[in-house]
Design an enzyme around this catalytic site. Structure first.
Site, PDB file in Angstrom:
ATOM      1  CE  LYS A 201     -11.765  -2.132  -7.281  1.00  0.00           C
ATOM      2  NZ  LYS A 201     -12.079  -0.696  -7.321  1.00  0.00           N
ATOM      3  CD  GLU A 240     -19.826  -9.721  -8.701  1.00  0.00           C
ATOM      4  OE1 GLU A 240     -20.470  -8.935  -9.422  1.00  0.00           O
ATOM      5  OE2 GLU A 240     -19.827  -9.651  -7.459  1.00  0.00           O
ATOM      6  CE  LYS A 255      -8.750  -1.765  -9.848  1.00  0.00           C
ATOM      7  NZ  LYS A 255      -9.575  -0.818  -9.185  1.00  0.00           N
ATOM      8  CB  SER A 281      -1.303   1.531  -8.555  1.00  0.00           C
ATOM      9  OG  SER A 281      -2.009   0.899  -7.499  1.00  0.00           O
TER      10      SER A 281
HETATM   11  C1  PBG Z   1     -11.669   2.847  -6.587  1.00  0.00           C
HETATM   12  C2  PBG Z   1     -10.615   2.255  -7.420  1.00  0.00           C
HETATM   13  C3  PBG Z   1      -9.444   1.599  -6.993  1.00  0.00           C
HETATM   14  C4  PBG Z   1      -8.703   1.355  -8.145  1.00  0.00           C
HETATM   15  C5  PBG Z   1      -9.436   1.814  -9.238  1.00  0.00           C
HETATM   16  N1  PBG Z   1     -10.614   2.349  -8.773  1.00  0.00           N
HETATM   17  C6  PBG Z   1      -8.930   1.302  -5.637  1.00  0.00           C
HETATM   18  C7  PBG Z   1      -9.700   0.472  -4.720  1.00  0.00           C
HETATM   19  O1  PBG Z   1     -10.660  -0.201  -5.079  1.00  0.00           O
HETATM   20  O2  PBG Z   1      -9.346   0.514  -3.544  1.00  0.00           O
HETATM   21  C8  PBG Z   1      -7.337   0.723  -8.165  1.00  0.00           C
HETATM   22  C9  PBG Z   1      -6.469   1.052  -9.352  1.00  0.00           C
HETATM   23  C10 PBG Z   1      -5.022   0.816  -9.165  1.00  0.00           C
HETATM   24  O3  PBG Z   1      -4.548   0.260  -8.145  1.00  0.00           O
HETATM   25  O4  PBG Z   1      -4.276   1.189 -10.078  1.00  0.00           O
HETATM   26  N2  PBG Z   1     -12.791   2.129  -6.333  1.00  0.00           N
END
Ligand code: PBG
Length: 331
Positions: A201, A240, A255, A281
Protein backbone atom coordinates in the site's frame (compact mmCIF):
# COMPACT_ATOMS: atom_id res chain seq x y z
CA UNK A 1 8.96 -18.71 -29.34
CA UNK A 2 8.43 -20.52 -32.64
CA UNK A 3 6.65 -18.24 -35.09
CA UNK A 4 5.94 -18.08 -38.79
CA UNK A 5 6.59 -14.78 -40.52
CA UNK A 6 4.43 -12.52 -42.62
CA UNK A 7 2.39 -13.26 -44.69
CA UNK A 8 1.99 -16.79 -43.28
CA UNK A 9 1.64 -15.08 -39.93
CA UNK A 10 -0.96 -12.33 -39.81
CA UNK A 11 -1.92 -11.49 -36.23
CA UNK A 12 -4.93 -9.57 -37.53
CA UNK A 13 -6.49 -12.83 -38.81
CA UNK A 14 -7.85 -13.85 -35.40
CA UNK A 15 -9.05 -10.29 -34.76
CA UNK A 16 -11.14 -10.02 -37.91
CA UNK A 17 -14.52 -10.96 -36.47
CA UNK A 18 -16.32 -10.66 -33.15
CA UNK A 19 -16.73 -14.42 -32.69
CA UNK A 20 -13.03 -14.97 -33.21
CA UNK A 21 -12.05 -12.15 -30.85
CA UNK A 22 -14.32 -13.66 -28.20
CA UNK A 23 -12.72 -17.05 -28.71
CA UNK A 24 -9.19 -15.71 -28.39
CA UNK A 25 -9.71 -13.44 -25.40
CA UNK A 26 -7.06 -14.30 -22.80
CA UNK A 27 -8.84 -12.62 -19.92
CA UNK A 28 -12.45 -11.90 -19.14
CA UNK A 29 -14.29 -9.82 -16.58
CA UNK A 30 -17.22 -11.21 -14.65
CA UNK A 31 -19.23 -9.72 -11.77
CA UNK A 32 -17.48 -12.17 -9.43
CA UNK A 33 -14.25 -10.22 -10.00
CA UNK A 34 -15.56 -7.26 -8.03
CA UNK A 35 -15.46 -6.24 -4.39
CA UNK A 36 -17.68 -3.19 -3.82
CA UNK A 37 -16.50 -0.60 -1.25
CA UNK A 38 -19.39 1.04 0.62
CA UNK A 39 -19.41 3.92 3.09
CA UNK A 40 -21.66 3.70 6.13
CA UNK A 41 -23.12 6.63 8.07
CA UNK A 42 -25.42 7.08 11.08
CA UNK A 43 -29.16 7.63 10.76
CA UNK A 44 -31.98 5.92 8.95
CA UNK A 45 -33.03 6.27 5.31
CA UNK A 46 -29.96 8.50 5.02
CA UNK A 47 -27.99 9.00 1.82
CA UNK A 48 -25.11 11.49 1.82
CA UNK A 49 -23.53 12.06 -1.59
CA UNK A 50 -19.75 12.53 -1.52
CA UNK A 51 -18.81 15.59 -3.56
CA UNK A 52 -15.35 14.43 -4.60
CA UNK A 53 -16.73 10.99 -5.58
CA UNK A 54 -19.60 11.80 -7.94
CA UNK A 55 -22.12 8.95 -7.94
CA UNK A 56 -20.92 7.51 -4.60
CA UNK A 57 -22.78 8.11 -1.33
CA UNK A 58 -22.61 7.20 2.31
CA UNK A 59 -25.60 5.13 3.35
CA UNK A 60 -27.20 4.52 6.72
CA UNK A 61 -27.22 0.91 7.89
CA UNK A 62 -30.78 0.22 6.66
CA UNK A 63 -29.86 1.45 3.17
CA UNK A 64 -26.52 -0.39 3.15
CA UNK A 65 -28.59 -3.55 3.39
CA UNK A 66 -30.42 -2.52 0.23
CA UNK A 67 -27.07 -2.00 -1.50
CA UNK A 68 -26.06 -5.50 -0.38
CA UNK A 69 -29.19 -6.93 -1.99
CA UNK A 70 -28.43 -5.07 -5.23
CA UNK A 71 -24.87 -6.34 -5.19
CA UNK A 72 -25.96 -9.90 -4.71
CA UNK A 73 -28.53 -9.63 -7.50
CA UNK A 74 -25.78 -8.32 -9.81
CA UNK A 75 -23.47 -11.24 -8.95
CA UNK A 76 -20.97 -9.31 -6.80
CA UNK A 77 -19.51 -11.73 -4.22
CA UNK A 78 -18.19 -9.35 -1.59
CA UNK A 79 -18.59 -5.88 -0.06
CA UNK A 80 -15.91 -3.77 1.66
CA UNK A 81 -17.22 -1.55 4.45
CA UNK A 82 -15.91 1.80 5.69
CA UNK A 83 -17.55 3.82 8.47
CA UNK A 84 -17.96 7.58 8.74
CA UNK A 85 -17.68 7.69 12.50
CA UNK A 86 -19.45 10.59 14.21
CA UNK A 87 -16.97 13.33 15.23
CA UNK A 88 -17.75 12.95 18.96
CA UNK A 89 -16.77 9.27 18.78
CA UNK A 90 -13.30 9.98 17.41
CA UNK A 91 -10.46 10.13 19.91
CA UNK A 92 -6.67 10.12 19.95
CA UNK A 93 -6.63 6.39 20.80
CA UNK A 94 -9.34 5.39 18.31
CA UNK A 95 -11.16 3.44 21.05
CA UNK A 96 -14.43 3.46 19.09
CA UNK A 97 -12.83 0.81 16.83
CA UNK A 98 -13.20 -1.61 19.75
CA UNK A 99 -16.84 -0.83 20.50
CA UNK A 100 -18.95 -3.91 19.66
CA UNK A 101 -21.84 -1.61 18.76
CA UNK A 102 -19.92 0.81 16.59
CA UNK A 103 -21.29 1.78 13.19
CA UNK A 104 -19.12 -0.78 11.43
CA UNK A 105 -20.28 -3.70 13.58
CA UNK A 106 -23.93 -2.69 13.22
CA UNK A 107 -23.51 -2.59 9.44
CA UNK A 108 -21.78 -6.00 9.38
CA UNK A 109 -24.54 -7.59 11.46
CA UNK A 110 -27.34 -6.02 9.41
CA UNK A 111 -25.84 -7.23 6.14
CA UNK A 112 -25.11 -10.72 7.45
CA UNK A 113 -28.70 -10.97 8.78
CA UNK A 114 -30.35 -9.84 5.58
CA UNK A 115 -27.96 -11.17 2.92
CA UNK A 116 -26.02 -13.99 4.60
CA UNK A 117 -24.46 -15.26 1.37
CA UNK A 118 -22.55 -12.12 0.44
CA UNK A 119 -19.00 -11.77 1.72
CA UNK A 120 -18.15 -8.87 4.02
CA UNK A 121 -14.61 -7.50 4.03
CA UNK A 122 -13.68 -5.02 6.75
CA UNK A 123 -10.82 -2.57 6.82
CA UNK A 124 -8.52 -2.70 9.82
CA UNK A 125 -6.81 0.62 10.56
CA UNK A 126 -7.67 3.37 12.99
CA UNK A 127 -8.13 6.36 10.66
CA UNK A 128 -11.95 6.38 10.70
CA UNK A 129 -11.82 6.45 14.52
CA UNK A 130 -8.90 8.73 15.44
CA UNK A 131 -9.22 12.45 16.11
CA UNK A 132 -5.97 13.00 14.17
CA UNK A 133 -6.83 10.94 11.09
CA UNK A 134 -3.73 8.73 11.24
CA UNK A 135 -4.08 4.93 10.97
CA UNK A 136 -2.38 4.25 14.32
CA UNK A 137 -1.46 5.67 17.72
CA UNK A 138 0.88 8.66 17.97
CA UNK A 139 3.77 9.29 20.33
CA UNK A 140 4.51 12.75 21.68
CA UNK A 141 6.37 13.69 18.49
CA UNK A 142 3.42 12.71 16.29
CA UNK A 143 5.13 9.54 15.03
CA UNK A 144 2.79 6.59 14.41
CA UNK A 145 4.03 3.89 16.77
CA UNK A 146 4.05 0.34 15.45
CA UNK A 147 3.75 -2.18 18.28
CA UNK A 148 1.21 -0.38 20.45
CA UNK A 149 -0.92 0.17 17.35
CA UNK A 150 -0.88 -3.56 16.64
CA UNK A 151 -2.46 -4.23 20.03
CA UNK A 152 -5.41 -2.03 19.07
CA UNK A 153 -5.63 -3.53 15.58
CA UNK A 154 -5.90 -7.00 17.11
CA UNK A 155 -8.85 -5.80 19.19
CA UNK A 156 -10.40 -4.13 16.16
CA UNK A 157 -10.05 -7.31 14.09
CA UNK A 158 -11.61 -9.50 16.78
CA UNK A 159 -14.43 -6.99 17.17
CA UNK A 160 -15.18 -7.12 13.45
CA UNK A 161 -14.87 -10.91 13.29
CA UNK A 162 -17.27 -11.29 16.24
CA UNK A 163 -19.78 -9.10 14.39
CA UNK A 164 -19.56 -11.45 11.40
CA UNK A 165 -16.85 -10.12 9.10
CA UNK A 166 -15.63 -12.74 6.62
CA UNK A 167 -12.39 -11.08 5.52
CA UNK A 168 -10.21 -8.90 7.73
CA UNK A 169 -8.22 -6.48 5.59
CA UNK A 170 -5.48 -4.65 7.51
CA UNK A 171 -4.78 -1.42 5.62
CA UNK A 172 -2.61 0.18 8.29
CA UNK A 173 0.84 -0.97 7.06
CA UNK A 174 2.24 -1.63 10.56
CA UNK A 175 5.07 -4.20 10.56
CA UNK A 176 4.04 -7.59 11.93
CA UNK A 177 0.30 -7.01 12.16
CA UNK A 178 -0.80 -9.83 9.87
CA UNK A 179 0.84 -12.51 12.02
CA UNK A 180 -0.47 -10.97 15.22
CA UNK A 181 -4.03 -10.73 13.88
CA UNK A 182 -3.90 -14.29 12.48
CA UNK A 183 -2.80 -15.66 15.83
CA UNK A 184 -5.57 -13.82 17.68
CA UNK A 185 -8.23 -14.97 15.19
CA UNK A 186 -7.13 -18.60 15.64
CA UNK A 187 -7.17 -18.31 19.43
CA UNK A 188 -10.62 -16.76 19.47
CA UNK A 189 -12.22 -19.43 17.26
CA UNK A 190 -12.24 -17.51 13.97
CA UNK A 191 -10.25 -20.08 12.01
CA UNK A 192 -12.22 -19.47 8.81
CA UNK A 193 -12.03 -15.70 8.88
CA UNK A 194 -9.69 -14.74 6.07
CA UNK A 195 -7.02 -12.08 6.00
CA UNK A 196 -6.57 -10.02 2.85
CA UNK A 197 -3.47 -7.97 3.57
CA UNK A 198 -3.08 -4.52 2.12
CA UNK A 199 0.45 -5.75 1.50
CA UNK A 200 1.83 -3.18 -0.91
CA UNK A 201 0.00 0.00 0.00
CA UNK A 202 1.57 3.19 -1.22
CA UNK A 203 1.50 6.68 0.32
CA UNK A 204 -0.59 7.93 -2.58
CA UNK A 205 -2.17 11.20 -3.66
CA UNK A 206 -5.12 9.18 -4.99
CA UNK A 207 -6.81 8.64 -1.58
CA UNK A 208 -8.25 12.16 -1.19
CA UNK A 209 -11.93 11.45 -1.95
CA UNK A 210 -11.88 8.40 0.36
CA UNK A 211 -10.69 10.57 3.23
CA UNK A 212 -13.60 12.94 2.53
CA UNK A 213 -15.95 9.94 2.58
CA UNK A 214 -14.82 8.64 5.98
CA UNK A 215 -14.38 12.16 7.36
CA UNK A 216 -10.67 11.86 8.14
CA UNK A 217 -9.38 14.20 5.44
CA UNK A 218 -10.01 17.41 7.35
CA UNK A 219 -8.44 15.96 10.49
CA UNK A 220 -5.22 14.67 9.00
CA UNK A 221 -2.16 16.83 9.40
CA UNK A 222 0.89 15.84 7.45
CA UNK A 223 0.98 12.56 5.58
CA UNK A 224 1.26 8.78 6.01
CA UNK A 225 4.75 8.34 4.54
CA UNK A 226 6.26 6.85 7.71
CA UNK A 227 4.18 3.69 7.22
CA UNK A 228 2.74 3.60 3.70
CA UNK A 229 5.20 2.85 0.90
CA UNK A 230 7.20 5.22 -1.26
CA UNK A 231 5.79 5.23 -4.83
CA UNK A 232 9.39 5.03 -6.06
CA UNK A 233 9.80 1.46 -4.79
CA UNK A 234 9.01 -1.95 -6.23
CA UNK A 235 11.55 -4.34 -4.69
CA UNK A 236 10.32 -3.21 -1.31
CA UNK A 237 6.77 -4.14 -2.37
CA UNK A 238 7.93 -7.72 -2.98
CA UNK A 239 9.42 -7.81 0.53
CA UNK A 240 6.16 -6.49 2.02
CA UNK A 241 4.18 -9.15 0.18
CA UNK A 242 6.61 -11.93 1.16
CA UNK A 243 6.29 -10.97 4.82
CA UNK A 244 2.49 -10.86 4.79
CA UNK A 245 2.30 -14.26 3.10
CA UNK A 246 4.75 -15.71 5.62
CA UNK A 247 2.62 -14.30 8.45
CA UNK A 248 -0.51 -16.04 7.15
CA UNK A 249 -2.28 -13.72 4.71
CA UNK A 250 -4.76 -15.64 2.56
CA UNK A 251 -4.54 -13.05 -0.18
CA UNK A 252 -2.62 -9.85 -0.80
CA UNK A 253 -3.62 -6.50 -2.16
CA UNK A 254 -1.81 -3.85 -4.17
CA UNK A 255 -3.08 -0.30 -3.76
CA UNK A 256 -3.66 2.01 -5.63
CA UNK A 257 -4.47 0.07 -8.78
CA UNK A 258 -3.87 1.49 -12.24
CA UNK A 259 -0.61 3.36 -11.52
CA UNK A 260 0.76 0.16 -9.92
CA UNK A 261 -0.04 -2.54 -12.48
CA UNK A 262 3.69 -3.28 -12.67
CA UNK A 263 3.65 -4.19 -8.98
CA UNK A 264 0.62 -6.45 -9.42
CA UNK A 265 2.29 -8.32 -12.28
CA UNK A 266 5.55 -8.77 -10.37
CA UNK A 267 3.77 -9.96 -7.23
CA UNK A 268 1.69 -12.48 -9.19
CA UNK A 269 4.72 -13.81 -11.08
CA UNK A 270 6.80 -14.14 -7.95
CA UNK A 271 4.40 -15.52 -5.36
CA UNK A 272 1.52 -17.27 -7.14
CA UNK A 273 -0.97 -16.30 -4.43
CA UNK A 274 -4.36 -14.60 -4.90
CA UNK A 275 -3.69 -10.93 -5.65
CA UNK A 276 -6.30 -8.20 -5.49
CA UNK A 277 -6.08 -4.57 -6.53
CA UNK A 278 -7.80 -1.56 -5.04
CA UNK A 279 -8.83 0.85 -7.75
CA UNK A 280 -8.97 3.71 -5.28
CA UNK A 281 -11.17 6.76 -4.90
CA UNK A 282 -8.92 9.13 -6.84
CA UNK A 283 -8.82 6.72 -9.76
CA UNK A 284 -12.61 6.51 -9.74
CA UNK A 285 -12.84 10.31 -9.64
CA UNK A 286 -10.32 10.59 -12.48
CA UNK A 287 -12.34 8.26 -14.73
CA UNK A 288 -15.59 10.01 -13.92
CA UNK A 289 -14.01 13.41 -14.62
CA UNK A 290 -12.66 12.17 -17.95
CA UNK A 291 -16.07 10.82 -18.95
CA UNK A 292 -17.80 14.02 -17.80
CA UNK A 293 -15.75 16.19 -20.18
CA UNK A 294 -16.31 13.78 -23.04
CA UNK A 295 -12.75 12.43 -23.04
CA UNK A 296 -14.02 8.90 -23.48
CA UNK A 297 -17.04 6.66 -23.19
CA UNK A 298 -17.68 6.05 -19.50
CA UNK A 299 -18.70 2.40 -19.76
CA UNK A 300 -15.81 1.57 -22.06
CA UNK A 301 -13.30 3.38 -19.83
CA UNK A 302 -14.58 1.54 -16.77
CA UNK A 303 -14.52 -1.93 -18.33
CA UNK A 304 -11.12 -1.43 -19.98
CA UNK A 305 -9.46 -0.36 -16.75
CA UNK A 306 -11.03 -3.22 -14.81
CA UNK A 307 -9.97 -5.75 -17.44
CA UNK A 308 -6.41 -4.42 -17.14
CA UNK A 309 -6.34 -5.71 -13.57
CA UNK A 310 -7.23 -9.22 -14.75
CA UNK A 311 -4.52 -9.07 -17.42
CA UNK A 312 -1.97 -7.98 -14.82
CA UNK A 313 -2.79 -11.07 -12.77
CA UNK A 314 -5.48 -10.07 -10.30
CA UNK A 315 -8.06 -12.46 -8.92
CA UNK A 316 -10.32 -9.48 -8.37
CA UNK A 317 -10.53 -5.76 -7.79
CA UNK A 318 -12.05 -3.43 -5.24
CA UNK A 319 -13.79 -0.76 -7.26
CA UNK A 320 -16.43 1.91 -6.70
CA UNK A 321 -17.66 1.03 -10.19
CA UNK A 322 -18.49 -2.54 -9.08
CA UNK A 323 -22.27 -2.35 -9.29
CA UNK A 324 -22.28 -0.44 -12.56
CA UNK A 325 -19.70 -2.74 -14.14
CA UNK A 326 -21.42 -5.89 -12.90
CA UNK A 327 -24.68 -4.71 -14.41
CA UNK A 328 -22.95 -3.89 -17.71
CA UNK A 329 -21.46 -7.38 -17.81
CA UNK A 330 -24.70 -9.05 -16.80
CA UNK A 331 -26.76 -7.23 -19.41
C1 PBG B 1 -7.46 3.56 5.50
C2 PBG B 1 -7.71 3.39 4.06
C3 PBG B 1 -7.50 4.33 3.03
C4 PBG B 1 -8.03 3.74 1.88
C5 PBG B 1 -8.49 2.47 2.21
N1 PBG B 1 -8.27 2.27 3.55
C6 PBG B 1 -6.98 5.71 3.06
C7 PBG B 1 -5.64 5.99 3.54
O1 PBG B 1 -4.80 5.11 3.72
O2 PBG B 1 -5.40 7.17 3.80
C8 PBG B 1 -8.09 4.41 0.53
C9 PBG B 1 -9.15 3.92 -0.41
C10 PBG B 1 -9.50 4.84 -1.51
O3 PBG B 1 -8.87 5.91 -1.74
O4 PBG B 1 -10.45 4.52 -2.23
N2 PBG B 1 -6.29 3.10 6.03
Amino acid sequence: MTQASYPALRLRRTRASAWSRAMHAENRLTPSDFIWPLFVTEGSRAEEPIKSLPGVSRWSVDLIVERAREAQAAGIPCLALFPNTQPDRRSDDGAEALNPDNLMCRAIRAIKDAVPDIGVLTDVALDPYTAHGQDGLLDETGYVVNDATIDVLIGQSLNQAAAGADIIAPSDMMDGRVGAIREALEEEGHANVQIMAYAAKYASAFYGPFRDAVGSGGLLKGNKKSYQMDPANSQEALREVALDIAEGADSVMVKPGLPYLDIIARVKDRFEVPVFAYQVSGEYAMLEAAAAVGAGDRDALVLETLLAFKRAGCSGVLTYHALHAARLLGA
